[in-house]
Design a protein around this motif. Structure first.
Motif, short mmCIF file in Angstrom:
data_model
loop_
_atom_site.label_atom_id
_atom_site.label_comp_id
_atom_site.label_asym_id
_atom_site.label_seq_id
_atom_site.Cartn_x
_atom_site.Cartn_y
_atom_site.Cartn_z
N ALA A 55 13.09 -17.82 24.77
CA ALA A 55 11.72 -18.22 25.63
C ALA A 55 11.38 -19.92 25.10
O ALA A 55 11.11 -20.54 25.87
N ARG A 56 11.58 -19.81 23.86
CA ARG A 56 11.01 -21.20 23.21
C ARG A 56 12.26 -22.24 23.66
O ARG A 56 11.87 -23.34 24.11
N ALA A 57 13.55 -21.78 23.62
CA ALA A 57 14.70 -22.84 24.04
C ALA A 57 14.45 -22.99 25.61
O ALA A 57 14.62 -24.17 25.94
N THR A 58 14.21 -22.14 26.43
CA THR A 58 13.96 -22.38 27.75
C THR A 58 12.70 -23.33 28.11
O THR A 58 12.98 -24.16 28.87
N HIS A 59 11.70 -23.32 27.19
CA HIS A 59 10.49 -24.06 27.48
C HIS A 59 10.84 -25.42 26.91
O HIS A 59 10.34 -26.11 27.63
N ALA A 60 11.74 -25.64 26.09
CA ALA A 60 12.09 -26.83 25.37
C ALA A 60 13.04 -27.72 26.47
O ALA A 60 12.94 -28.75 26.62
N LEU A 61 13.85 -26.77 27.28
CA LEU A 61 14.60 -27.42 28.19
C LEU A 61 13.66 -27.81 29.56
O LEU A 61 14.21 -28.65 30.32
N ALA A 62 12.57 -27.31 29.55
CA ALA A 62 11.48 -27.48 30.48
C ALA A 62 12.28 -27.51 31.95
O ALA A 62 11.56 -28.27 32.93
N ASN A 63 13.26 -27.04 32.16
CA ASN A 63 13.80 -26.97 33.59
C ASN A 63 14.52 -25.59 33.89
O ASN A 63 15.59 -25.20 34.24
N GLU A 64 13.48 -24.62 33.49
CA GLU A 64 14.02 -23.12 33.66
C GLU A 64 14.74 -22.60 34.73
O GLU A 64 15.38 -21.84 35.21
N HIS A 65 14.51 -23.47 36.03
CA HIS A 65 15.09 -23.23 37.12
C HIS A 65 16.56 -23.61 37.43
O HIS A 65 17.32 -23.37 38.09
N GLN A 66 16.96 -24.54 36.26
CA GLN A 66 18.21 -24.87 36.32
C GLN A 66 18.93 -24.38 34.88
O GLN A 66 20.07 -24.83 34.74
N VAL A 67 18.28 -23.19 34.12
CA VAL A 67 18.94 -22.91 33.25
C VAL A 67 20.01 -21.42 33.72
O VAL A 67 19.15 -20.87 34.43
N GLN A 68 21.30 -21.51 33.45
CA GLN A 68 22.03 -20.80 33.43
C GLN A 68 22.18 -19.84 31.94
O GLN A 68 22.60 -20.60 31.08
N PHE A 69 21.85 -18.51 31.81
CA PHE A 69 21.93 -17.89 30.48
C PHE A 69 23.15 -17.33 30.41
O PHE A 69 23.81 -16.68 31.40
N LEU A 70 23.74 -17.22 29.29
CA LEU A 70 25.06 -16.44 28.76
C LEU A 70 24.64 -15.42 27.69
O LEU A 70 24.23 -15.60 26.83
N HIS A 71 24.90 -14.07 28.29
CA HIS A 71 24.59 -13.07 27.22
C HIS A 71 26.06 -13.14 26.36
O HIS A 71 27.15 -13.61 26.73
N CYS A 72 25.61 -13.22 25.22
CA CYS A 72 26.55 -13.34 24.14
C CYS A 72 26.29 -12.55 22.72
O CYS A 72 25.14 -12.38 22.31
N VAL A 73 27.57 -12.04 22.13
CA VAL A 73 27.26 -11.58 21.02
C VAL A 73 28.08 -12.38 19.77
O VAL A 73 29.38 -12.72 19.93
N THR A 74 27.33 -13.21 18.91
CA THR A 74 28.04 -13.79 17.91
C THR A 74 28.86 -13.30 16.93
O THR A 74 28.43 -13.00 15.83
N ALA A 75 29.94 -12.57 17.13
CA ALA A 75 30.74 -12.14 16.46
C ALA A 75 32.31 -12.54 17.09
O ALA A 75 32.58 -12.38 17.91
N TYR A 76 33.19 -12.74 15.99
CA TYR A 76 34.50 -13.39 16.27
C TYR A 76 35.45 -12.52 15.36
O TYR A 76 35.63 -13.02 14.49
N PRO A 77 36.43 -11.62 16.07
CA PRO A 77 36.01 -11.31 17.35
C PRO A 77 34.86 -10.35 17.37
O PRO A 77 34.41 -9.82 16.58
N CYS A 78 34.40 -10.28 18.54
CA CYS A 78 33.47 -9.16 19.04
C CYS A 78 33.96 -7.83 19.02
O CYS A 78 34.71 -7.48 19.81
N PRO A 79 33.39 -6.87 18.42
CA PRO A 79 33.77 -5.39 18.57
C PRO A 79 33.46 -4.85 19.93
O PRO A 79 32.19 -5.08 20.38
N PRO A 80 34.45 -4.38 20.51
CA PRO A 80 33.85 -3.77 21.94
C PRO A 80 32.76 -3.01 22.14
O PRO A 80 32.04 -3.29 23.00
#
Length: 181
Positions: free
Chosen positions: A55-80
């Motif tokens: 939410a803070r990141a989206t607010h900082a970008l101040a263009n929430e209608h132009q934000v495409q979110f990526l669901h991500c798990v920060t693990a390399y590799p990510c367990p299934p």
């Protein structure tokens, strides 16, 4: 590509239609405001971030209608078992914005196809020419043949989803007369 500082954002800006923010930069609000100043759509990766941080990141970008979110798990590799692809659908409803998947699992096809079936509008996958190369990303990245297979399967899944309208399909016309009694 993801730029990790303001100078890099400035360097890539003339060459990109949108900026990509890596998960590790989601809390760098100064960098996010600088990216927003470019006035371009943003792809925001949400790995290892809380709802409040997103939410803070989206607010900082101040263009929430132009934000495409990526669901991500920060693990390399990510367990299934950790990828939780259902979050693509849930987050698109929560954030009322397009959601995609940044996939770090080793399988080149399953998670991307599942994500598309749940409404993902973008898939991110690390790509390498050779997994045996030195460096931090190569060991879990997919190679060109796997990438081609992923693209083929994702495109097939998109066609198979259809438009959600029940109608008689051209391929079934020939069967209607003799099947209906």
């Amino acid at each position: 590509c993801s730029a990790f500082d303001e100078a890099s954002v400035d360097a890539v800006d003339p060459y990109v239609k949108r900026h990509k923010v890596a998960s590790l930069e989601i809390t760098d609000l100064s960098l996010l405001r600088h990216i927003a100043s470019k006035g371009k759509p943003v792809i925001l990766s949400t790995g290892a971030a809380t709802e409040e941080q997103v939410a803070r990141a989206t607010h900082a970008l101040a263009n929430e209608h132009q934000v495409q979110f990526l669901h991500c798990v920060t693990a390399y590799p990510c367990p299934p078992e950790d990828i939780s692809v259902r979050l693509v659908l849930r987050k698109s409803l929560d954030w009322r914005a397009p959601v995609g998947l940044s996939d770090h699992t080793l399988d080149p096809v399953v998670a991307p196809v599942m994500a598309v079936a749940l409404g993902a509008s973008v898939i991110e996958k690390h790509l390498t020419l050779d997994r045996s190369l030195p460096g931090p990303d190569h060991s879990y990245a997919i190679e060109p043949k796997e990438f081609a297979e992923m693209v083929r399967c994702v495109q097939l899944a998109e066609r198979m989803l259809g438009d959600g309208v029940k109608r008689i399909q051209p391929s079934e016309e020939q069967y209607r007369e003799w099947q209906h009694r």
